[in-house]
Design an enzyme around this catalytic site. Structure first.
Site, PDB file in Angstrom:
ATOM      1  N   CYS A  33       0.796  -1.189  -0.085  1.00 56.97           N
ATOM      2  CA  CYS A  33      -0.194  -0.089  -0.213  1.00 56.97           C
ATOM      3  C   CYS A  33       1.210   1.040   0.334  1.00 56.97           C
ATOM      4  O   CYS A  33       0.469   2.457  -0.008  1.00 56.97           O
ATOM      5  CB  CYS A  33      -0.704  -0.012   1.178  1.00 56.97           C
ATOM      6  SG  CYS A  33       0.125   0.321   3.381  1.00 56.97           S
ATOM      7  N   ASP A  35       2.187   2.359   2.450  1.00 55.07           N
ATOM      8  CA  ASP A  35       2.133   3.148   3.408  1.00 55.07           C
ATOM      9  C   ASP A  35       3.046   2.772   4.300  1.00 55.07           C
ATOM     10  O   ASP A  35       4.103   2.301   4.676  1.00 55.07           O
ATOM     11  CB  ASP A  35       0.914   3.067   4.631  1.00 55.07           C
ATOM     12  CG  ASP A  35      -0.174   3.352   4.130  1.00 55.07           C
ATOM     13  OD1 ASP A  35      -0.096   4.569   3.422  1.00 55.07           O
ATOM     14  OD2 ASP A  35      -1.216   2.455   4.021  1.00 55.07           O
ATOM     15  N   CYS A  58      -2.862   2.383   7.835  1.00 58.67           N
ATOM     16  CA  CYS A  58      -5.064   2.626   8.148  1.00 58.67           C
ATOM     17  C   CYS A  58      -4.809   1.997   9.670  1.00 58.67           C
ATOM     18  O   CYS A  58      -3.371   1.956   9.972  1.00 58.67           O
ATOM     19  CB  CYS A  58      -4.572   1.515   6.988  1.00 58.67           C
ATOM     20  SG  CYS A  58      -4.956  -0.046   7.725  1.00 58.67           S
ATOM     21  N   CYS A 102      -0.894  -4.950   6.714  1.00 61.80           N
ATOM     22  CA  CYS A 102      -0.696  -3.585   7.538  1.00 61.80           C
ATOM     23  C   CYS A 102       0.036  -4.310   9.216  1.00 61.80           C
ATOM     24  O   CYS A 102       0.927  -3.253   9.302  1.00 61.80           O
ATOM     25  CB  CYS A 102      -1.979  -3.256   8.321  1.00 61.80           C
ATOM     26  SG  CYS A 102      -3.427  -3.222   5.655  1.00 61.80           S
TER      27      CYS A 102
HETATM   28  S1  FES Z   1      -3.613  -0.494   4.062  1.00 62.83           S
HETATM   29 FE1  FES Z   1      -1.403   0.553   4.535  1.00 62.83          FE
HETATM   30  S2  FES Z   1      -0.570  -0.233   6.518  1.00 62.83           S
HETATM   31 FE2  FES Z   1      -2.851  -1.479   6.175  1.00 62.83          FE
END
Ligand code: FES
Length: 124
Positions: A33, A35, A58, A102
């Site tokens: 993702c 992140d 998230c 995640c």
């Molecule tokens: S979708 Fe990126 S950390 Fe959960």
């Protein structure tokens, strides 16, 4: 849907923020993702005295980091290194399969912080 424990840690995250006087910082990102997760550590006598996290992740990432920080506070660096991504998601009572990646951010960033601490403090 997330279980109650995940929702609790997501909506009331523990140890969120930054330690300006951190002894070490760890960071990791998710290929899935994009992140990122940042971990700040204070270490005393080889134990994690304090820990905080910041993330672009998230809800599942926030809940995982919050739980991980509770699990490792007071532990030795060796004990903290043994905590796996699965230990964190298990302690949360599980995460939906699509959200498991995640939860990987939390322990991976912790391990990175410990490795960085060791590199800077245990080098001869
Ligand atoms: S979708 Fe990126 S950390 Fe959960």
């Amino acid at each position: 849907m997330y279980n109650e424990k995940v929702v609790d840690h997501f909506t009331n995250p523990r140890n969120v923020g930054e330690l300006t006087d951190a002894d070490a910082i760890g960071e990791t990102g998710s290929f899935k993702c994009g992140d990122t997760m940042k971990i700040f550590l204070k270490v005393k006598d080889n134990r994690i005295e304090d820990i905080k996290f910041l993330t672009f992740g998230c809800g599942a990432a926030i809940a995982s980091s919050s739980m991980m920080t509770e699990m490792v506070k007071g532990k030795t660096l060796d004990e903290a290194m043994e905590i796996s991504n699965k230990d964190v998601s298990d302690r949360l009572g599980g995460l939906p399969p699509l959200k498991l990646h995640c939860s990987n951010l939390a322990a991976d960033a912790l391990h990175d912080a410990i490795n960085n601490y060791r590199k800077s403090h245990e080098a001869v």
